[in-house]
Enzyme design. Structure first.
Site, PDB file in Angstrom:
ATOM      1  CG  ASP A 303     -25.072 -22.788 -65.804  1.00 16.32           C
ATOM      2  OD1 ASP A 303     -24.483 -23.782 -65.344  1.00 16.32           O
ATOM      3  OD2 ASP A 303     -24.770 -22.242 -66.878  1.00 16.32           O
ATOM      4  CB  THR A 305     -20.466 -20.787 -65.903  1.00 12.01           C
ATOM      5  OG1 THR A 305     -19.658 -21.914 -65.584  1.00 12.01           O
ATOM      6  CG2 THR A 305     -19.635 -19.713 -66.558  1.00 12.01           C
ATOM      7  CG  ASP A 539     -24.950 -17.709 -68.993  1.00 11.28           C
ATOM      8  OD1 ASP A 539     -24.993 -18.944 -69.191  1.00 11.28           O
ATOM      9  OD2 ASP A 539     -23.971 -17.130 -68.486  1.00 11.28           O
TER      10      ASP A 539
END
Length: 794
Positions: A303, A305, A539
């Site tokens: 990912d 971010t 996350d």
């Protein structure tokens, strides 16, 4: 407001009620996710099949009155002690990290909400919920505000389920969107997930190609041990016409080296040391095979971010789209930030920059959804306000959309503040959208991201950046890190539906934006369909399904409890740069275990073959009338043969650096070296023994010289096999091999060790024959390895 609350749910339990339930035993007393207890570790390492075999043979040697030949009994102590020490160390590391990484529910007591460890939840506790929260015990919903729960980890149902007042929620599920609270009805071992996973939640070595391969090898060896052992027993007790005491010691000497006593031990040590090493880097390995699995990974889906960029954000600018000074937009943003009960990183940045909360009363709420890419609140006469993705809410041809794309291309995160023409929870919301302002947020690229990507590139591991953010913004970040193909990100809204087409696109492209959760899952499946071993990092709640389906799920420690629950590896320090160490540790474990397996299995092969050859010769002596042949070695001989060709070198090699990427086919590769090498050692040793054997009526010195001749031949070729396994050479490996050779020179040279181990290399003719047979064996082993390498290259 569209929130419902039961009257009895407002404040939760009082302190006195909590204490009463603790006294009654109504607590969430499920054991923490951890390794076996110390008692179980001791029992598992002491009472093993290998220890039982060695124990019986040790007792037989003692009964024969030769305690010196029982030195192999020290292996029982060593196997158990080293295994116990390393696993207890690993257990402590895992337990400490598991406490840090566990989900901590938000429990409301006496009207105040506070995080508590899962074990402190009691029955009837009121537990608050928000997006990403893991449900830790079973319960009944008492408050619900557009609450949606994903139960796919329990039921396999991928679609989120709406939870209204009175609905049941099950432990092990997690909140996708909305908020609420529930009363704990079943805690501890009564909870649904606890009943399903009490055993599965332990850190185990199951489902490992390495372990399953070793188990297959051990089963095959056990199959060979039976006939070889029976033949040795028959030959020593009946064919060789020896007394029962030398017959028993010879039988034990034949059987002991057949048992690969250190192989399982070295595997356990390598895994345990890996856990401890990674623990020092704040990496929680929730399932030990993950160390092995990540070493096999050839694609990492990351990912943007929280992985390539830091989690925190900062409000950089608010660009009004209405021509005014932006005062109304700032007020609306402050209201949205203040009224969000579970703010994400973007909303937290707004709350920090706009702390003044306006006195607007919220009449409806729409939590952020990965599917819609927007959230909102209705404020009655103050309007319906939306905060979301510009490329989703705006006409792509509008000037506002072009400006948002321009800002995103500079690596900035851009959100749109807009008005809707209907309540945010109404059917068809948001309806007609009126842009008000562009909210510009700054994200920092992690300083170690470039170095990490370079590492994976050198290791032939492909990186796929898969993000829910704007494709242009994602491309800007990937391009700044010089990720190949990162400067032209693919908008996931244009992805093909077919798996084959998607897999082909993934092979060509590296960076993807506006990816929905279901698309992340589909992309993982498409890569796997092409034979890739996929690791997924994430996350957020939108990463859970992809994490669960990937070969190795890697969660950030600051991520949602749901992502940490499904991941095999949790990076507690949130550093993507820790991942290369995990990969390196996995490669070290697998590569080194493969190396030492070659040594142990070579010993097993030559021991079984030598036992067969001596046993068949003994049977032939009764049939054809020639002199019977006794086993050439005493147990003390096979012990010292293993010391410096296998035991000590294997331990050193199992802990050495190793960066070779793991490959499938562990058993086939190991046997390609072990079988031919073991056969050559067994035959050469038998030939050397026949040359030196002086018949059943030979004197004590002649018998010792014959055994010494055979032992020298065995050691010469076994040391060469060690040299092959140690390749490619570095200084410490050369030193290791030289130390092994020096150790044997001292054993055969010093009068005290010669007397203790019954060695006699004083006959120059026999010693020359021993080295001659050893030299021939060395040449044959090299030839066998050359053919093995050629066949592997084809």
């Amino acid at each position: 407001m569209s929130v419902s609350v039961r009257a009895d749910a407002a404040t939760g339990l009082t302190a006195a009620e909590v204490e009463q339930r603790r006294n009654d035993g109504r607590t969430n007393d499920v054991p923490a996710r951890a390794s076996r207890s110390v008692r179980e570790i001791v029992r598992a390492n002491v009472f093993t099949r290998i220890n039982a075999i060695l124990g019986v043979l040790f007792v037989l040697v003692l009964a024969a009155g030769s305690p010196i030949d029982g030195m192999f009994g020290l292996l029982i102590v060593a196997n158990s002690a080293v295994g116990i020490i390393q696993e207890v160390r690993a257990k402590r590391t895992l337990d400490e990290l598991a406490i840090v990484g566990q989900a901590r529910p938000l429990v409301r007591r006496d009207g105040v909400a506070a995080e508590v460890p899962p074990g402190e939840v009691v029955q009837d506790d009121l537990i608050e919920l928000g997006p990403g929260d893991q449900i830790v015990v079973d319960g009944e919903v008492l408050e619900a505000e557009l609450l949606e729960v994903d139960e796919s980890l329990l039921t396999g149902e991928a679609d989120p389920i709406d939870k209204e007042i009175g609905a049941e929620v099950l432990s092990g599920s997690f909140v996708v969107s909305g908020s609420g609270a529930y009363r704990a009805t079943k805690v501890g071992r009564e909870a649904y997930a606890a009943r399903l996973a009490e055993e599965a939640s332990k850190f185990t070595l199951v489902h490992s190609e390495l372990r399953s391969g070793i188990d297959r090898i051990l089963r095959f060896i056990t199959f060979l041990l039976v006939p070889a052992g029976l033949l040795s027993i028959y030959n020593q007790l009946f064919s060789s016409h020896q007394g029962w005491q030398p017959a028993v010691t010879g039988m034990v000497a034949a059987l002991v080296p057949m048992v690969p006593e250190g192989l399982v031990l070295m595997t356990s040590i390598a895994f345990a040391v890996g856990v401890v090493r990674l623990g020092r880097r704040q990496c929680l390995v929730q399932e030990l095979p993950a160390i092995e699995g990540l070493a096999r990974v050839d694609v990492v889906c990351a990912d943007k971010t929280g992985t390539l960029t830091e989690n925190g954000m900062r409000l950089a600018d608010i660009e009004s789209l209405t021509g005014d000074d932006g005062g109304t937009a700032r007020t609306a943003l402050a209201a949205l930030a203040a009224d969000d009960p579970r703010p994400n990183a973007s909303v937290q940045a707004l709350a920090e920059a706009l702390p003044e909360r306006p006195e607007w009363g919220s009449t409806a709420v729409a939590p952020f959804s990965s599917a819609t890419k927007w959230s909102g609140h209705s404020y009655g006469e103050h309007g319906n306000w939306l905060l979301g993705a510009p490329d989703v809410l705006l006409d792509p041809q509008s000037s506002a959309a072009r400006r948002a794309e321009q800002l995103g291309a500079a690596g900035l995160r851009v959100l749109l503040l807009a008005r809707g023409d209907r309540a945010v929870d109404a059917p068809g919301a948001p309806g007609e959208v009126t842009p008000e302002a562009l909210v510009v947020l700054e994200q920092k690229v992690r300083p170690d991201a470039r170095e990490t990507l370079d590492y994976f590139a050198k290791q032939d591991v492909a990186i796929k950046v898969i993000s829910g953010d704007n494709a242009v913004s994602v491309g800007a970040v990937a391009g700044s890190l010089e990720l190949p193909g990162g400067d032209h990100a693919v908008d996931a809204r244009t992805l093909p539906d077919g798996r084959d087409e998607l897999a082909g696109l993934l092979d060509r492209e590296t960076t993807f934006g506006r990816v929905r959760p279901d698309q992340k899952r589909a992309m993982v499946g498409a890569l796997q369909s092409r034979g890739h071993t996929v690791a997924m990092t994430g996350d957020g709640v939108n990463d859970v399904l992809a994490l669960k389906d990937s070969d190795i799920g890697v969660a950030m420690g600051s991520g949602s409890p749901a992502t940490r629950a499904v991941a095999q590896i949790v990076l507690l320090d949130n550093r993507f740069a820790t991942l290369p160490y995990v990969v390196g540790e996995g490669r070290r474990v697998i590569g080194n275990i493969e190396r030492v397996s070659n040594l142990f299995l070579t010993k097993t092969v030559y021991s079984v073959l030598l036992a067969f050859l001596v046993g068949l010769a003994g049977v032939g002596s009764q049939i054809f009338g020639y002199d019977p042949i006794a086993y050439p070695f005493l147990p003390r001989h096979v012990t010292i043969a293993a010391w410096f060709t296998i035991g000590i070198p294997a331990f050193v090699l199992s802990l050495a650096p190793n960066n070779e990427r793991a490959r499938t086919g562990f058993v086939a590769r190991v046997m390609k070296l072990a079988i031919p090498s073991g056969v050559i050692i067994g035959v050469a040793t038998f030939v050397a023994y026949l040359i030196a054997y002086a018949g059943p009526d030979a004197g004590e010195q002649q018998r010792i010289q014959a055994g010494t001749t055979a032992l020298i031949t065995l050691i010469v070729i076994a040391v060469w096999v060690l040299a092959i396994v140690a390749r490619p050479y570095v200084w410490w490996k050369v030193l290791l091999i030289a130390a092994s050779v020096l150790a044997y020179v001292l054993l055969f040279s010093l009068p005290s060790t010669r007397e203790f181990f019954l060695l006699d290399p004083s006959n120059p003719r026999l010693t020359a024959a021993a080295f001659g047979c050893g030299a021939v064996g060395v040449v044959l082993v090299e030839i066998a390895q050359w053919f093995g390498r050629r066949s592997s290259a084809k």
